[in-house]
Scaffold this active site. Structure first.
Site, PDB file in Angstrom:
ATOM      1  N   ASP A 277       0.853  -1.170   0.000  1.00  0.00           N
ATOM      2  CA  ASP A 277       0.000   0.000   0.000  1.00  0.00           C
ATOM      3  C   ASP A 277       0.899   1.233   0.000  1.00  0.00           C
ATOM      4  OD1 ASP A 277      -3.199   0.613   1.667  1.00  0.00           O
ATOM      5  OD2 ASP A 277      -2.123   1.745   0.130  1.00  0.00           O
TER       6      ASP A 277
HETATM    7  C1  GLC Z   1      -4.401   4.327  -0.027  1.00  0.00           C
HETATM    8  C2  GLC Z   1      -5.262   3.152   0.367  1.00  0.00           C
HETATM    9  C3  GLC Z   1      -5.360   2.097  -0.704  1.00  0.00           C
HETATM   10  C4  GLC Z   1      -5.270   2.759  -2.067  1.00  0.00           C
HETATM   11  C5  GLC Z   1      -3.872   3.292  -2.200  1.00  0.00           C
HETATM   12  C6  GLC Z   1      -3.671   4.031  -3.521  1.00  0.00           C
HETATM   13  O1  GLC Z   1      -3.697   4.793   1.093  1.00  0.00           O
HETATM   14  O2  GLC Z   1      -4.980   2.498   1.589  1.00  0.00           O
HETATM   15  O3  GLC Z   1      -6.589   1.396  -0.507  1.00  0.00           O
HETATM   16  O4  GLC Z   1      -5.548   1.829  -3.094  1.00  0.00           O
HETATM   17  O5  GLC Z   1      -3.504   4.144  -1.118  1.00  0.00           O
HETATM   18  O6  GLC Z   1      -4.448   5.194  -3.506  1.00  0.00           O
END
Ligand code: GLC
Length: 720
Positions: A277
């Site tokens: 993430d």
């Molecule tokens: C965010 C979220 C994730 C998302 C990623 C890209 O912090 O936790 O669900 O897909 O970053 O935006």
């Protein structure tokens, strides 16, 4: 309820993996053999730094193979230019993959996933994802970071909005449907997106419902509940997994080899690609799990993370880690192979035709049907709803009646507000503007001022009925939006009191991103329709439901507490050794001579939920015949059917979602939940019609983990 006696042995989850095409493997091998270490680390790196117009610096980086992917950045033109540079001007011509949070729609926004879960309609959820993929692919997006399949049993957690609710069976069925929708029949099709099972794992169990907080899950609960949707996603062929921000039992999920290697690769034989993430790799430092970015990279790579989202620890430190022998070239090459394989499967190495433009009418029709099926009728005292279209005037009250951005809910960054049809606009279109009096009453859902109340009360007084639009703005929902209280924000409860005092019939439509608590307000509102942020077409859907052109059929995918003090509260709980007696709702404490209450309940609130999982009213009524079992016993590996007749005994046609729950066994190696969802079916019934609904249950369906972590349906009495 019927009792099934089961004689079953242990079962193992079905294993399955399809090897990539041999030709693709050959091409991957040839590429990896030619790649420099920097080019390999570039493929393992994902950036957000794509801006209009592309800077010379980013063009040079793409040319040098610095990035394998971009996320949430740039527009279609930027992506086209970046792809041209990567595939024409870089040394090895490796294409980029563009990721984006297409969570519940792209420009046309569908209900938030929690609302889609309230439809209990896998095929409609698949259609919504299919339409979202068509719109996003037309904009050169090739990867979505969805479905989010974290089991969520805590409405304080803002991301419950993105979840498919509290139940692993429902979340598994709907998560797999979303994957089928996003990925289509072939990932190489021009209108397909690679999907992403996230956030692996245990994120929804964040302590206190506070986002990013620690999750503590005993393995038996982790496997029985939180991992099931992810295993279903793996079996559904999801192209990628995303690791979670949280620690799971003190180990950050983004560096947890138990999750990523033992379970994902070892047990499930998953062959897709794993991305972290957003900066979750360097978050290992704040977790206190890595001394610095170098160690964060080492721990994440060794655990099995293959692409680093936004932070650059892999690119910055992998070479020295290799030299120090702390990671291996096999680690790197394995990750690069999985990344390249994803790009081959997406057809990115071959000229990918630009997909046909989506059909806006079809997309909007799916959005309206999904919004309609996602609405849950919680109350309808005196059958106030549906309202009559011959009504003289209605008052529409509340800022959420006419707020396109809020109606789309969280994670709708590409949602087109100009596409949105609000409830106010739809009601004016249905009844004529002259019969609709609008008074927001508040500036927004958090507004504490009562300055607008007089106009709202006056509107109610002039009308024959009032429809109150209550709930949460979109900004109160989603990531990093945990709330310690679940009540209606701002002065909404006071607005209810003021409008109720006008003495007219009141219906409420609650738009929210989570279960809210509104016990006192509900006592003043005979009819309540709950719409988890319903998206672009929420307006027409709500208007049709309020005036009977459609009958509510949604069922709650999550338990509604009476008060936040009951959280976590969910239906598939254990019975405890001292369950409350039926009707023993707590509070009276008996007397000193005869105290009562030595049972698992509260002394200051009814222990039961305000509205239970699976609940939802209709404009008609249904009668169920007692379920019939095809057999009283079930041998290991066997199956039996459970049949019941459902009849529409009311005045209107409607859909009904027939739900099958089982419990048991009694006397097994672990205490089992009082009931668990094992099947559901949506049926449509005209007034007076009846249908037989049959479910098949196998010993595999009844299997659960025992203390030895074996997936087994142990012998004993079960109930259906
Ligand atoms: C965010 C979220 C994730 C998302 C990623 C890209 O912090 O936790 O669900 O897909 O970053 O935006």
């Amino acid at each position: 309820m019927r009792t099934i006696v089961l004689f079953a042995m242990s079962l193992w989850p079905a294993l399955g993996a399809s090897a990539a095409d041999a030709d693709v493997e050959r091409r991957i091998g040839e590429l990896v053999a030619r790649m420099t270490l920097q080019e390999k680390l570039g493929q393992m790196s994902q950036s957000t730094s794509l801006r209009t117009p592309l800077s010379d610096a980013i063009k040079a980086e793409i040319r040098a193979g610095r990035w394998g992917s971009f996320l949430n950045a740039g527009d279609a033109r930027d992506r086209a230019e970046a792809q041209r540079i990567a595939t024409e001007e870089s040394r090895l011509k490796i294409p980029l993959i563009f990721g984006r949070d297409v969570i519940h729609g792209y420009q046309t926004v569908f209900p938030i996933p929690l609302g889609q879960a309230a439809t209990w309609d896998p095929d409609l959820v698949r259609q919504a994802a299919r339409e979202a993929a068509r719109e996003a692919a037309a904009d050169r997006i090739t990867w979505t970071f969805a479905p989010m399949i974290d089991i969520a049993r805590d409405p304080r957690w803002g991301r419950i909005a993105e979840s498919l609710g509290e139940d692993p069976y429902l979340a598994s069925q709907l998560g797999a449907a979303m994957i089928r929708g996003f990925q289509g029949d072939s990932l190489a099709a021009p209108d397909s997106l690679a999907a992403c099972a996230k956030h692996y794992a245990g994120y929804g169990a964040a302590e206190g419902g506070r986002d990013y907080n620690s999750a503590w899950l005993p393995e038996i609960l982790l496997r029985d509940v939180y991992l099931r949707p992810f295993q279903a996603a793996s079996q559904a062929g999801v192209a990628t997994f995303m690791t979670a921000f949280n620690t799971l039992n003190a180990v950050p999920a983004t560096a947890d080899s138990f999750l990523l290697r033992n379970i994902l690769r070892g047990e499930w034989k998953y062959e897709g690609m794993v991305v972290s993430d957003y900066e979750a790799v360097t978050n290992l430092i704040a977790h206190g799990y890595a001394l610095d970015a170098r160690e964060a990279a080492r721990k994440a790579i060794r655990a099995g993370v293959e692409m680093e989202m936004v932070s650059t620890s892999f690119y910055d430190h992998a070479a020295e880690l290799l030299r120090a022998g702390q990671i291996t070239m096999q680690d790197i090459d394995g990750s690069v192979r999985d990344i390249l394989r994803l790009k081959f499967r997406l057809g990115l190495f071959d000229p990918r035709p630009v997909p046909p433009p989506p059909d806006p009418q079809r997309t909007l029709a799916v959005a309206e049907k999904t919004a309609e099926e996602s609405a849950v009728l919680l109350r309808n005292e005196g059958r106030l709803l549906p309202l009559s279209k011959s009504i003289r005037k209605i008052a529409v009250i509340g800022p959420l009646a006419d707020s396109p951005v809020d109606q789309m809910g969280t994670w709708s960054m590409d949602g087109r507000a100009d596409f949105v049809r609000t409830p106010l606009a739809a009601l004016r279109e249905m009844l004529g503007a002259g019969r609709v009096i609008y008074a927001p009453g508040l500036i927004n859902s958090r507004d504490r001022s009562r300055a607008g109340f007089d106009r709202a009360v006056s509107a109610a007084r002039q009308a024959d009925a009032a429809v109150l639009f209550l709930g949460e703005e979109a900004i109160l929902s989603g990531e990093a939006r945990s709330r310690a209280f679940l009540n209606l924000p701002g002065a909404q409860e006071a607005l209810v009191d003021a409008v109720a005092a006008a003495g007219k019939p009141i219906a409420a439509v609650i738009l929210a991103g989570r279960p809210l608590t509104f016990h006192d307000a509900a006592a003043k509102i005979p009819a309540i329709l709950y719409c988890f942020h319903p998206g672009t077409m929420g307006g027409p859907a709500i208007a049709r439901l309020l005036f009977g052109d459609a009958s509510p059929s949604g069922k709650l995918p999550v338990t509604f507490p009476r008060t936040v003090g009951q959280v976590p509260i969910y239906y598939a709980h254990l019975n405890t050794g001292r369950p409350p007696l039926a009707g023993d709702l707590g509070v009276p404490m008996g007397n000193p001579a005869n105290p009562q209450g030595y049972r698992s309940k509260y002394i200051d609130v009814d222990y039961t939920p305000e509205y239970p999982f699976g609940f939802g009213l209709s404009y008609t009524s249904f009668r169920y015949s007692p379920p019939e079992l095809s057999a009283k016993t079930l041998a290991a590996g066997g199956r039996l059917t459970i049949t019941a007749q459902v009849a529409n005994t009311g005045p209107r046609a409607s859909d009904e979602i027939v739900q099958l729950y089982t419990s048991g066994p009694l006397g097994g190696s672990v205490a089992r939940p009082v009931r668990e969802l094992k099947g559901f079916r949506r049926v449509h019934l005209e007034p007076g019609a009846a249908v037989q609904v049959k479910f098949t249950i196998t010993t595999e369906d009844l299997a659960y983990y025992n203390p030895k972590m074996q997936l087994a349906a142990e012998p004993g009495p079960y109930r259906a």
